[in-house]
Design an enzyme around this catalytic site. Structure first.
Site, PDB file in Angstrom:
ATOM      1  N   SER A 161      24.656  34.953  43.238  1.00 32.30           N
ATOM      2  CA  SER A 161      25.993  34.624  43.723  1.00 32.30           C
ATOM      3  C   SER A 161      26.870  35.841  44.030  1.00 32.30           C
ATOM      4  O   SER A 161      26.548  36.629  44.900  1.00 32.30           O
ATOM      5  CB  SER A 161      26.634  33.707  42.680  1.00 32.30           C
ATOM      6  OG  SER A 161      27.821  33.194  43.148  1.00 32.30           O
ATOM      7  N   ASP A 181      26.564  33.268  47.603  1.00 33.99           N
ATOM      8  CA  ASP A 181      25.785  32.037  47.807  1.00 33.99           C
ATOM      9  C   ASP A 181      26.662  30.906  48.339  1.00 33.99           C
ATOM     10  O   ASP A 181      26.275  29.737  48.307  1.00 33.99           O
ATOM     11  CB  ASP A 181      25.045  31.620  46.530  1.00 33.99           C
ATOM     12  CG  ASP A 181      25.970  31.310  45.379  1.00 33.99           C
ATOM     13  OD1 ASP A 181      27.155  31.716  45.429  1.00 33.99           O
ATOM     14  OD2 ASP A 181      25.533  30.649  44.418  1.00 33.99           O
ATOM     15  N   ASP A 211      29.464  29.451  47.350  1.00 32.24           N
ATOM     16  CA  ASP A 211      30.087  28.378  46.576  1.00 32.24           C
ATOM     17  C   ASP A 211      31.510  28.717  46.137  1.00 32.24           C
ATOM     18  O   ASP A 211      32.136  27.940  45.419  1.00 32.24           O
ATOM     19  CB  ASP A 211      29.214  27.932  45.384  1.00 32.24           C
ATOM     20  CG  ASP A 211      28.922  29.042  44.412  1.00 32.24           C
ATOM     21  OD1 ASP A 211      29.444  30.160  44.591  1.00 32.24           O
ATOM     22  OD2 ASP A 211      28.148  28.793  43.457  1.00 32.24           O
ATOM     23  N   GLU A 215      38.493  26.816  39.900  1.00 32.24           N
ATOM     24  CA  GLU A 215      38.713  28.051  39.159  1.00 32.24           C
ATOM     25  C   GLU A 215      39.516  28.967  40.082  1.00 32.24           C
ATOM     26  O   GLU A 215      39.396  28.877  41.310  1.00 32.24           O
ATOM     27  CB  GLU A 215      37.378  28.701  38.804  1.00 32.24           C
ATOM     28  CG  GLU A 215      36.581  27.874  37.809  1.00 32.24           C
ATOM     29  CD  GLU A 215      35.272  28.550  37.409  1.00 32.24           C
ATOM     30  OE1 GLU A 215      35.186  29.005  36.267  1.00 32.24           O
ATOM     31  OE2 GLU A 215      34.349  28.606  38.237  1.00 32.24           O
ATOM     32  N   ASN A 239      38.964  31.828  40.826  1.00 30.25           N
ATOM     33  CA  ASN A 239      38.063  32.630  41.662  1.00 30.25           C
ATOM     34  C   ASN A 239      37.571  31.898  42.914  1.00 30.25           C
ATOM     35  O   ASN A 239      36.761  32.422  43.667  1.00 30.25           O
ATOM     36  CB  ASN A 239      36.878  33.151  40.840  1.00 30.25           C
ATOM     37  CG  ASN A 239      35.996  32.024  40.286  1.00 30.25           C
ATOM     38  OD1 ASN A 239      35.968  30.922  40.814  1.00 30.25           O
ATOM     39  ND2 ASN A 239      35.265  32.322  39.216  1.00 30.25           N
ATOM     40  N   SER A 273      31.793  37.741  29.709  1.00 31.76           N
ATOM     41  CA  SER A 273      31.297  37.122  30.947  1.00 31.76           C
ATOM     42  C   SER A 273      29.980  36.430  30.659  1.00 31.76           C
ATOM     43  O   SER A 273      29.213  36.865  29.811  1.00 31.76           O
ATOM     44  CB  SER A 273      31.091  38.199  32.005  1.00 31.76           C
ATOM     45  OG  SER A 273      30.246  37.712  33.027  1.00 31.76           O
ATOM     46  N   GLY A 274      29.714  35.359  31.386  1.00 32.64           N
ATOM     47  CA  GLY A 274      28.419  34.691  31.271  1.00 32.64           C
ATOM     48  C   GLY A 274      27.496  35.078  32.416  1.00 32.64           C
ATOM     49  O   GLY A 274      26.382  34.586  32.510  1.00 32.64           O
ATOM     50  N   ARG A 280      35.533  40.389  30.034  1.00 29.65           N
ATOM     51  CA  ARG A 280      36.586  40.325  31.038  1.00 29.65           C
ATOM     52  C   ARG A 280      37.961  40.263  30.374  1.00 29.65           C
ATOM     53  O   ARG A 280      38.136  39.563  29.360  1.00 29.65           O
ATOM     54  CB  ARG A 280      36.423  39.093  31.926  1.00 29.65           C
ATOM     55  CG  ARG A 280      35.123  39.073  32.702  1.00 29.65           C
ATOM     56  CD  ARG A 280      35.212  38.080  33.860  1.00 29.65           C
ATOM     57  NE  ARG A 280      33.892  37.727  34.367  1.00 29.65           N
ATOM     58  CZ  ARG A 280      33.188  38.471  35.220  1.00 29.65           C
ATOM     59  NH1 ARG A 280      33.651  39.618  35.644  1.00 29.65           N
ATOM     60  NH2 ARG A 280      31.999  38.068  35.635  1.00 29.65           N
TER      61      ARG A 280
END
Ligand code: G16
Length: 552
Positions: A70, A288, A290, A380, A382, A507-508, A514
């Site tokens: 992504s 990607d 999204d 979100e 983002n 972060s994941g 973050r």
């Protein structure tokens, strides 16, 4: 075939070709496994197996696998699983995936599979079907081969969807599983996806004044070919100019462009500097496709960003208006879901008008919370988000008898929106069309849209730490519970700034912690963020010699 029903020898021999790197612990995180593409071979093989097991568990219905990292830099890659309705993998399976990814030997791989089969009560005699796709990253083809070995090992009937966007893959999963049913989601092909979106868009803008050209920054990723297909289909109904469409040159993906660059740096992608005219609309996709962030330049050339929060405000207000116009007020309730990253001004604006819920980062959390509303708008900050219409709402829309031509038009618009919106997952292209529809109906330019509310100045900072898992949060990630005592220190800092708010979370998707901060004045938001980042760095035992100089 062993007594357990597994092709043990075949799995072992295929697994031999995909050994796990000894020194790495993998974790199925916010959006699946994500790290350097060069170390993901064994993970891909094992995800192929997990996908097969998941499909068997779901009675042979098709599940999805997307190979992408992504918004991450090009050398990263990743993989995420998609459940039969097109949504993210059920949470309980994330730990199965993590366990299998970390099995050290071939014997342990077999033992772990057997234990998953037993715990999840999987009938191995069921068929397994998986549809899979990848983005444009150079590491993609090799990783997909490893995934295909995993499919072979567990006996999957695979369907390769090639190079496409994450939202198309989610769409395909749902379309395949609803084929021929009353609730069919659409034709199960990429063309089916584009024509579903394109037809709904054209229907919604019929009779509206022609739109001025929209610039799309494709992040030099898979959104570029997708946006090109969409643009051909839309023709004059939406003139589109594509930028950052280079999917072959090394290291340009998400580099100085794309939704994450725009959101994080709060700047125009440099490549658009001489192309974007004042007042013109532009948007960025991520690697990607999204995520979606809009922006424009004002008459003085100043940059203005319209992020996921602004999209949520625009879209939620429009749906509420249509519901009222259709005579459905009281029957359909609209709600909004955000995360801690939502700008304080957006939360204030929205909660004065609608129910608003805050959940932890990650589409899966937002999606599930949004399912609880009749119409759930989730975004979100983002730029990741969509709108969900519950089954009951879909039936209400289908059965409603409008009492006037105005009600009938609003009802038709609502029904077309349910077609336009990709309800399986956040989808930059579908969201972009949604935004364009609303802007057209409201006769809004970016300026009017932006003036719905004024964002509090804010800053995002990444801190590289030795162990991001030492950072644990509660209250939808708004408070740290560990390392102990750090939350009090952060609050002490926050209280020094007018409208100051800051939080810290691991972060994941990247190996960082973050830091988010907002305050009434830009310089103060920056100062708060860098002070908190400094605290985090020191607390995590960061080397003073390498302490970033902007940390305070
Ligand atoms: C993924 C998730 C998003 C999340 C983002 C950042 O996005 O799907 O829900 O907001 O990662 O997550 P984190 O802050 O944990 O790194 P994407 O677009 O990268 O797939």
């Amino acid at each position: 075939m062993s007594s357990s029903g597994l092709a043990v020898e075949e799995i072992k021999s295929l697994s031999e070709a995909h050994p796990k790197p000894a020194d790495i612990q993998f974790q199925y995180g916010t959006a699946g496994f994500r790290t350097l593409g060069s170390v993901l071979d064994s993970v891909m093989f094992r995800v192929g197996i997990i996908a097969g097991l998941r499909s068997k568990k779901c009675d042979g219905r098709t599940v999805g696998v997307m190979v992408t990292a992504s918004h991450n830099p090009e050398p990263d890659n990743g993989v995420k699983l998609v459940d039969p309705k097109g949504e993210m993998l059920e949470a309980s399976w994330e730990s199965y995936a993590t366990r299998l990814a970390n099995a050290t030997t071939n014997d342990e791989v077999i033992k772990t599979i057997e234990s998953i089969v037993e715990t999840a009560k999987i009938d191995l005699s069921k068929p397994a079907k998986v549809v899979y796709a990848r983005d444009t990253r150079p590491s993609g083809p090799t990783l997909v081969s490893a995934l295909e070995d995993g499919f072979k090992a567990i006996g999957v009937e695979p369907r390769n969807a090639g190079v496409t966007t994450t939202p198309v893959l989610h769409y395909l999963v749902r379309a395949i599983n609803t084929k021929g049913e009353r609730c069919s989601y659409g034709e199960d092909s990429e063309e089916g996806y584009f024509s579903k979106l394109g037809d709904a868009f054209k229907k919604l803008v019929t009779g509206r004044p022609a739109a001025s050209p929209l610039i799309i920054d494709c992040a030099n990723g898979v959104g570029a070919p997708a946006a090109e297909k969409l643009s051909e289909l839309l023709g004059n109904s939406l003139p589109i100019i594509l930028e950052n469409t280079d999917i072959t040159t090394k290291d340009v993906l998400n580099n100085g462009c794309g939704a994450d660059y725009v959101k994080t740096s709060q700047k125009l992608p440099p490549s658009l500097a001489n192309k974007l005219q004042p007042g013109q609309r532009a948007c960025s996709l991520d690697g990607d496709a999204d995520r979606l962030i809009y922006f424009y330049l004002d008459n003085r050339g100043a940059f203005h960003m319209l992020d996921g929060d602004k999209i949520a405000a625009l879209v939620a207000a429009f749906i509420v208006e249509l519901v009222k116009l259709a005579g459905l007020e009281g029957l359909i309730k609209v709600g909004v879901v955000q995360t801690a990253y939502a700008n304080g001004a957006s939360t204030k604006y929205l909660s004065e008008r609608l129910p608003v819920k805050c959940v932890p980062t990650g589409v899966k959390h937002l999606h599930h919370a949004a399912e609880r509303y009749d119409v759930g708008v989730y975004f979100e900050a983002n730029g990741h988000g969509t709108v969900l219409f519950s089954q009951v709402t879909m039936e209400t829309l289908a059965q409603h008898q409008p009492l006037s031509p105005a009600q009938s038009r609003a009802l038709e618009h609502l029904i077309s929106l349910t077609e336009l919106i990709n309800q399986t997952v956040g989808d930059a292209l579908s969201d972009m069309l949604l935004v364009e529809v609303v802007l057209s109906y409201k006769s809004y330019s970016g300026i009017e849209w932006d003036s719905l509310y004024v964002d509090l100045p804010n800053r995002l900072v990444k801190v590289v730490v030795a162990d991001r898992n030492a950072f644990k949060t509660e209250d939808a990630e708004r408070r740290l519970v560990s390392p102990e005592g750090l939350q009090q220190k952060i609050e002490g800092l926050m209280n020094r700034y007018q409208s100051g708010r800051s939080f810290v979370r691991p972060s994941g998707t990247e190996d960082v912690v973050r830091v988010y901060a907002e305050a009434a004045i830009k310089s103060q938001a920056d100062e708060l963020a860098f002070r908190v980042a400094g605290l985090v760095y020191d607390e995590a035992g960061g080397d003073p010699a390498n302490r970033p100089k902007e940390f305070l």
